[in-house]
Design an enzyme around this catalytic site. Structure first.
Site, short mmCIF file in Angstrom:
data_model
loop_
_atom_site.label_atom_id
_atom_site.label_comp_id
_atom_site.label_asym_id
_atom_site.label_seq_id
_atom_site.Cartn_x
_atom_site.Cartn_y
_atom_site.Cartn_z
N ASP A 1 20.60 -16.88 35.31
CA ASP A 1 21.67 -16.48 34.38
C ASP A 1 21.35 -16.95 32.96
O ASP A 1 21.47 -16.18 31.99
CB ASP A 1 22.99 -17.10 34.87
CG ASP A 1 24.14 -16.84 33.90
OD1 ASP A 1 24.62 -15.70 33.85
OD2 ASP A 1 24.52 -17.78 33.18
N GLY B 1 30.05 -16.66 26.70
CA GLY B 1 31.47 -16.30 26.88
C GLY B 1 32.23 -16.08 25.59
O GLY B 1 32.01 -15.11 24.88
N ALA C 1 43.41 -5.03 13.64
CA ALA C 1 42.56 -3.85 13.83
C ALA C 1 43.07 -2.65 13.04
O ALA C 1 42.31 -1.72 12.77
CB ALA C 1 42.47 -3.51 15.31
N GLY D 1 35.55 -24.44 42.10
CA GLY D 1 35.44 -23.11 41.52
C GLY D 1 34.50 -23.05 40.33
O GLY D 1 34.42 -22.04 39.64
N LYS E 1 20.50 -14.69 29.34
CA LYS E 1 21.11 -14.92 28.02
C LYS E 1 20.07 -15.29 26.98
O LYS E 1 20.13 -14.85 25.83
CB LYS E 1 22.18 -16.01 28.15
CG LYS E 1 23.36 -15.58 29.03
CD LYS E 1 24.21 -16.79 29.45
CE LYS E 1 25.37 -16.38 30.34
NZ LYS E 1 26.00 -17.55 31.01
N ARG F 1 37.64 -1.34 42.95
CA ARG F 1 37.26 -1.05 44.33
C ARG F 1 38.50 -1.08 45.22
O ARG F 1 38.67 -0.29 46.10
CB ARG F 1 36.24 -2.08 44.82
CG ARG F 1 34.83 -1.51 44.84
CD ARG F 1 33.90 -2.48 45.51
NE ARG F 1 34.09 -3.84 44.96
CZ ARG F 1 33.18 -4.79 45.03
NH1 ARG F 1 32.02 -4.56 45.60
NH2 ARG F 1 33.40 -5.99 44.54
N THR G 1 37.93 -11.19 37.44
CA THR G 1 38.40 -12.27 36.56
C THR G 1 38.45 -11.82 35.11
O THR G 1 39.49 -11.90 34.45
CB THR G 1 37.45 -13.48 36.66
OG1 THR G 1 37.27 -13.79 38.05
CG2 THR G 1 38.02 -14.68 35.95
#
Lengths: 436, 436
Positions: A201, A134, A33, A187, A205, A45, A13
């Site tokens: 998780d 994120g 930049a 999802g 963080k 993979r 993703t």
């Protein structure tokens, strides 16, 4: 100047998101930049699955070691996940003198001390903006923006899955198991949701934020971790009655005796901004001695939000590797030669929605006259409120909210409306933005 | 390594705040910057007033030109305000090869193009984090954190005075003039509030954000500026009935035809997070194509919040001037040799408040037993909710919120409470944080 070469480990993703955003915004990013950023090699993979995404744009390989050992690559972006193979790959990339960008919070929370030591010794950067919250640039805020402060505490909604579940439980009065199942179907939760719902998780963080806030090593094994799987709907309900919401918070706090580092469901007063962070959104509240409280809110996961932070790290490294120190970040974000002379629109040309208040005679036909004028200028009405006139009054207010239209249309319509004999005084106009 | 030398122009609210925060957090800041940051010279109009603040800590002069022309000074911090003399001083500092930090939004919105050109040519940095939204690191977020994004629009509550006035008007149903007077008495509005209430200050900040977001020159003269002085209480009321709040927003938006740049009162749906930013707080909402919406919230003015951003700029420049590029920002925010081995407290030692739910027999004496145990462990109760038992039920729930206490006390109290024959099953415990 030739482009900086990036090798990508993984095309899931976030990997695919990084590939797409970098392509789509290539021109804009290069203006900022001062140099192209090119993904030149990707390891996956499943080559067949990756082929249509890459579409011949760069070399695609099945072996990640080919990327970290490729002498042409300047920066390795690790987006595989997991902590053991990735640790070896990242350490090898560092040993080969490459900068590393990673979104892997577990890797850093568990092996960060070793990885940062290796990077420091070798003189390369390991950047990890995407590892916490994120797309929200919270690492940068903590490491740079708030650097004047003695950080007192941080409290964050830093796991979207659990915040989505808690929002749904509260909103719909459903129990945990039911909402988890829905979240999996939508999802928002993994097939094996353990790391999210049990708080692991979030603890990864929180561990990273604690290290940065207080200048201490990563100490994930010392974190107290409690998830939301045992949370009952009844407690969400009682909390609400008492004026609180329940959120899964990652908390780290400086005290006289030591540092607190803990993840657990937490009641927060409903009136706090962070208590109103709903769905899969993330937010981090930071208390500093000089700045007071500041809050950072946005998407904590997903392909493009996470890619946003991965690419910000790529630009950071590119700016460092390219410019002399004084010109690292251009004053206006874009390189001086890339400043465009774009037109600032005159107000008549802007597009927005409008709130209009008219003071009118309470008589038949007024509304018809007004709405006809609006229609003549192609302004469509979204909502209307007509107040009953007060007793012994024969005048009243009409309030209209319009859909989006151009300012000049509204000004023209108002001029016409003000000429109607049934409309008194001038029309009050306030602009309206949905901000969605 | 010797300290970097800073010259301060002005010792008003922000100047004194900068002086104090830099002193108070000197050790912490040095651990982060890798080098001392020392204010070595300060210029003020009134030497007598400044003397007790400086207290002999550095040289105090009455002439700002002595600071900008002092060859020992590396960075000039301009906190005088105004646009004409400061322009000359800043340009002279640049010509002398000094980096400049400023909180002066008017200066940059009006003379920014000329100043940045001079800085670029001379190879020095002009940093201005404090110029927009006080302590919130929004400039860094836009220039660096969101650099992967094509910015679509920005909408910000970027003037605390007007947000305070609008919050009070809505909250108390008062009219503009009354609230302005209160705001002046409380120090939230200046004696001459024109720049704030007429939107000029917000337009300076919006101009700066537009330039950075879209890579365009400063074009303050093209901004549409409308303040809140004509806003009527009745419209705030009607907006509320329709589900909206009115905020003074600085908006800049990219459209196919050009850039919108405008400041005006705006209706926003009440459910948006930014609509709930109250009092003198600031918030900036940024829409990027990759990250989606992200929001940055905090104090937009005041001595120490603004100092927080001024000093962040000083650290930025110090890190650039000191470290090799790869080590500009240390991985964990603090220099590797400055990472401390602080204790992470075991969970029993942490301090917080608690929500406790007990399922009990609906009989006399239960509450007395429970509260006696709480008192024995020195846990004081902040709020309590006892539900009426359902019809034909003789069991019910007691919910208690405690004041702050140590986890181990609560665990011990719960163990005792669970032994009571009138308490059924286990006690539900959820931690509570005020986050204030």
């Amino acid at each position: 100047m030739k482009s900086i070469k990036v090798g990508l480990l993984g095309l899931g993703t976030v990997g695919a998101g990084t590939f797409h955003v970098l392509r789509r915004n290539q021109a804009e990013i290069m203006r900022r930049a001062g140099r192209g950023i090119e993904i030149s090699m990707v390891s996956v993979r499943n080559l067949e699955k990756a082929q249509p995404i890459i579409d011949g744009a760069c070399e695609l390989v099945g072996d990640s070691w080919l990327v970290v050992n490729n002498p042409d690559i300047d920066i390795v972006v690790e987006l595989i996940g997991g902590t053991e193979l990735t640790k070896e790959l990242v350490l090898q990339a560092i040993a080969n003198g490459k900068h590393v960008v990673t979104a892997n919070k577990a890797l850093l929370a568990i092996h960060g001390n070793e990885i940062f030591k290796a990077a420091q010794d070798k003189g390369v950067i390991v950047a990890f903006e995407a590892a916490v919250a994120g797309g929200i640039p919270i690492i940068k805020a903590l490491r740079e923006g708030l650097t004047a402060n003695r950080i007192e505490w941080i409290a964050g909604i830093i796991n979207g899955t659990t915040n989505f579940i808690l929002s749904e439980m509260r909103d719909k009065g459903l129990d945990f198991a039911t909402v988890l199942k829905q979240a999996q179907e939508l999802g928002y939760a993994e097939a094996d949701p353990t790391f999210d719902i049990e708080g692991v998780d979030a603890a990864h963080k929180a561990t990273i934020m604690a290290a940065i806030a207080f200048g201490i090593p990563m100490q994930f094994d010392k974190a107290h971790i409690e998830g939301i799987s045992k949370l009952e709907a009844i407690d969400i309900n009682y909390a609400e009655q008492l004026g609180y919401r329940i959120k899964l918070l990652g908390i780290t706090k400086r005290t006289a005796k030591g540092i607190e580092l803990r993840v657990h469901p937490t009641l927060i007063p409903s009136k706090r901004l962070i208590a109103n962070v709903e769905g899969a959104m993330n937010a981090v509240l930071v208390q500093g001695d000089a700045v007071g409280a500041s809050l950072y809110y946005g998407k904590g996961a997903g392909a493009e939000p996470t890619a946003s932070s991965v690419i910000a790290d790529l630009v950071d490294i590119t700016r460092l590797a390219t410019a002399d120190p004084e010109h690292r970040v251009p004053h206006l974000a874009f390189q001086p030669q890339s400043i465009n002379q774009e037109v600032i629109l005159p107000m008549s040309e802007i597009t927005t929605s409008y709130y209009l208040r008219l003071h009118v005679a309470d008589q038949a036909g007024v509304l018809a006259d007004v709405t006809r004028i609006m229609a003549d200028f192609a302004i469509s009405i979204d909502a209307m409120l007509q107040k009953e006139p007060a007793v012994n009054e024969n005048q009243t207010d009409i309030i209209m909210l319009t859909h989006q239209t151009q300012e000049k249309n509204v000004l023209a319509a108002i001029a016409k409306i003000e000429q109607l004999s049934s409309v008194f005084g001038s029309v009050t106009k306030i602009r309206l933005e949905e901000l969605s």
